[in-house]
Motif scaffolding. Structure first.
Motif, PDB file in Angstrom:
ATOM      1  N   UNK A 206       0.824  -1.206   0.000  1.00 17.80           N
ATOM      2  CA  UNK A 206       0.000   0.000   0.000  1.00 17.80           C
ATOM      3  C   UNK A 206       0.861   1.260   0.000  1.00 17.80           C
ATOM      4  N   UNK A 207       1.934   1.227   0.777  1.00 23.77           N
ATOM      5  CA  UNK A 207       2.809   2.389   0.856  1.00 23.77           C
ATOM      6  C   UNK A 207       3.437   2.702  -0.495  1.00 23.77           C
ATOM      7  N   UNK A 208       3.989   1.685  -1.168  1.00 22.52           N
ATOM      8  CA  UNK A 208       4.658   1.925  -2.446  1.00 22.52           C
ATOM      9  C   UNK A 208       3.661   2.224  -3.558  1.00 22.52           C
ATOM     10  N   UNK A 209       2.442   1.753  -3.444  1.00 23.67           N
ATOM     11  CA  UNK A 209       1.410   2.138  -4.414  1.00 23.67           C
ATOM     12  C   UNK A 209       1.185   3.641  -4.375  1.00 23.67           C
ATOM     13  N   UNK A 210       1.089   4.195  -3.176  1.00 17.26           N
ATOM     14  CA  UNK A 210       0.884   5.632  -3.031  1.00 17.26           C
ATOM     15  C   UNK A 210       2.109   6.423  -3.489  1.00 17.26           C
ATOM     16  N   UNK A 211       3.289   5.945  -3.133  1.00 18.13           N
ATOM     17  CA  UNK A 211       4.511   6.669  -3.490  1.00 18.13           C
ATOM     18  C   UNK A 211       4.701   6.699  -5.003  1.00 18.13           C
ATOM     19  N   UNK A 212       4.546   5.550  -5.663  1.00 23.61           N
ATOM     20  CA  UNK A 212       4.746   5.500  -7.109  1.00 23.61           C
ATOM     21  C   UNK A 212       3.684   6.318  -7.843  1.00 23.61           C
ATOM     22  N   UNK A 213       2.464   6.327  -7.321  1.00 26.29           N
ATOM     23  CA  UNK A 213       1.431   7.163  -7.943  1.00 26.29           C
ATOM     24  C   UNK A 213       1.847   8.628  -7.916  1.00 26.29           C
ATOM     25  N   UNK A 214       2.309   9.098  -6.772  1.00 30.81           N
ATOM     26  CA  UNK A 214       2.716  10.498  -6.663  1.00 30.81           C
ATOM     27  C   UNK A 214       3.944  10.785  -7.518  1.00 30.81           C
ATOM     28  N   UNK A 215       4.866   9.837  -7.573  1.00 26.23           N
ATOM     29  CA  UNK A 215       6.077  10.032  -8.368  1.00 26.23           C
ATOM     30  C   UNK A 215       5.743  10.160  -9.852  1.00 26.23           C
ATOM     31  N   UNK A 216       4.970   9.223 -10.387  1.00 21.59           N
ATOM     32  CA  UNK A 216       4.646   9.253 -11.811  1.00 21.59           C
ATOM     33  C   UNK A 216       3.658  10.366 -12.144  1.00 21.59           C
ATOM     34  N   UNK A 217       2.790  10.705 -11.210  1.00 18.71           N
ATOM     35  CA  UNK A 217       1.861  11.804 -11.453  1.00 18.71           C
ATOM     36  C   UNK A 217       2.604  13.129 -11.609  1.00 18.71           C
ATOM     37  N   UNK A 218       3.727  13.270 -10.917  1.00 18.54           N
ATOM     38  CA  UNK A 218       4.496  14.511 -10.999  1.00 18.54           C
ATOM     39  C   UNK A 218       5.206  14.676 -12.338  1.00 18.54           C
ATOM     40  N   UNK A 219       5.382  13.581 -13.098  1.00 22.78           N
ATOM     41  CA  UNK A 219       6.070  13.663 -14.397  1.00 22.78           C
ATOM     42  C   UNK A 219       5.127  13.350 -15.553  1.00 22.78           C
ATOM     43  N   UNK A 220       3.822  13.361 -15.292  1.00 18.83           N
ATOM     44  CA  UNK A 220       2.861  13.010 -16.344  1.00 18.83           C
ATOM     45  C   UNK A 220       2.983  13.945 -17.542  1.00 18.83           C
TER      46      UNK A 220
END
Length: 388
Positions: A206-220
């Motif tokens: 769950x933690x890495x799901x949230x982190x990766x979402x925020x990471x990739x969302x920032x470079x969309x």
């Protein structure tokens, strides 16, 4: 008064001090100084008596001093024993922790030297996995349980972490995370394989799901490849679509039914005959993913998902978009000066004109690339079954 004082002097050996500060006797032994102990203080307090303006101090007996020293020595011995037990327990815990980490450490080392094995378990080659791990790394993270906030250069919880500190490296946790996605391994399966607790694996995923979402969302925005780069590497089969920018399509993932009847209706997809999450995906002519929208309810229309995703705002004048018939967004692309290519509609006719048939075949032949991208997502087994 004098007679009374003489009687006391005969009964007890005393030291009479007049108008002088009382100096308490000390026993300077090798082990302890009884005058500094609570035991001796209590003995002296009992021996102190005031007679008129004179103070008498009764010295404790040798037997009492020896008893006090023995009790203190016993306490010291007991404390040393407890300290030794605590140190031994700490060493045993460190050994047990190192032993529990051994399976995951060995597995990580094997993957680093085997591209085929790494692709099977994570979906990435070794160098690709290392690039993703480097991109996903954060300065400070806590396990899932609090609201994650995004600050410059770091991503962390807004409150103090609960429970034990993190034991494994971020690279090791990401390895387990991609095993969960790619192989669809159950949480208990991963836990048993690497001597972990299922609750730890669940919180980590769950933690890495949230982190990766925020990471990739920032470079969309940066994922949406510029047209001059696409034209530079344009495949020969796309020569008729020189200004092509993106090929788009929608995909759906089956999900569990909500307890809310309203959400059940909103998520129900007639195409899949199941409750689903729907998202918009776009790729370049080379097959690289250049756009992914957020997940939306399965009943949403293709036009609505394009509007909600923000894809139109990324288009520039002269861009060419390939899509299916369901994307009735020509008015939206015209506002941006872009061109939409979709198969022709019959509009009450029996058949298409020869020119329309030829154009439809060309569009369908080149749209196949985005369908291949969606097919690659199906290789991640977690999407092959109903997701929570």
């Amino acid at each position: 008064m004098n007679g009374s004082l003489e009687e006391h002097q005969r009964e007890l050996p005393t030291i009479i001090i007049e108008d002088e500060p009382i100096v308490e006797p000390r026993c300077n032994g090798d082990m302890v100084t009884p005058s500094t102990s609570n035991y001796l203080s209590s003995e002296l307090d009992e021996g102190k008596k005031s007679v008129g303006t004179q103070t008498t101090t009764c010295l404790p007996s040798t037997e009492n001093l020896m008893a006090i020293i023995e009790r203190l020595n016993n306490q010291i011995t007991d404390l040393k024993r407890k300290l030794s037990e605590a140190e031994n327990a700490k060493v045993d815990a460190q050994k047990a922790q190192a032993t529990s980490q051994l399976p995951l450490i060995m597995f990580e080392q094997q993957l680093k030297t085997n591209d085929e094995m790494c692709t099977f378990y994570t979906g990435f080659k070794v160098d690709q996995l290392q690039a993703v791990i480097s991109f996903a790394a954060v300065d400070k993270i806590h396990y899932w349980g609090n609201t994650l906030i995004n600050e410059p250069g770091r991503l962390e919880c807004s409150s103090k972490p609960q429970g034990r500190t993190r034991t494994y490296t971020q690279a090791q946790e990401l390895l387990l995370f991609f095993m969960r996605l790619r192989g669809g391994f159950l949480l208990d399966d991963i836990a048993y394989r690497f001597s972990l607790s299922p609750s730890y694996v669940s919180r980590m995923v769950l933690m890495w799901t949230q982190i990766l979402f925020k990471k990739f969302d920032s470079v969309r925005e940066y994922m949406f490849t510029p047209r001059h780069i696409i034209n530079k590497h344009l495949p020969a089969r796309f020569k008729k679509f020189k200004n092509i920018r993106v090929i788009i399509d929608c995909a759906e993932i089956r999900c569990e039914k909500s307890s809310s009847f309203e959400q059940q209706g909103n998520c129900y997809s007639e195409y899949k005959a199941h409750t689903t999450y729907k998202f918009l995906i776009g790729c370049t002519p080379n097959g690289g993913v250049s756009f992914v929208s957020n997940l939306m309810e399965g009943s949403i229309h293709d036009r609505a998902i394009v509007i909600e995703s923000g894809l139109v705002q990324l288009l520039e004048e002269g861009d060419l978009v390939l899509a299916d018939r369901g994307f009735t967004i020509r008015d939206l692309t015209d506002e941006k000066g872009a061109v939409l290519k979709i198969p022709a509609f019959l509009k009450g006719r029996d058949k298409l004109t020869p020119q329309e048939e030829m154009a439809t075949k060309e569009i369908a032949a080149n749209r196949i690339f985005v369908e291949h991208v969606v097919g690659r997502l199906r290789n991640f087994r977690i999407f092959q079954r109903v997701v929570p």
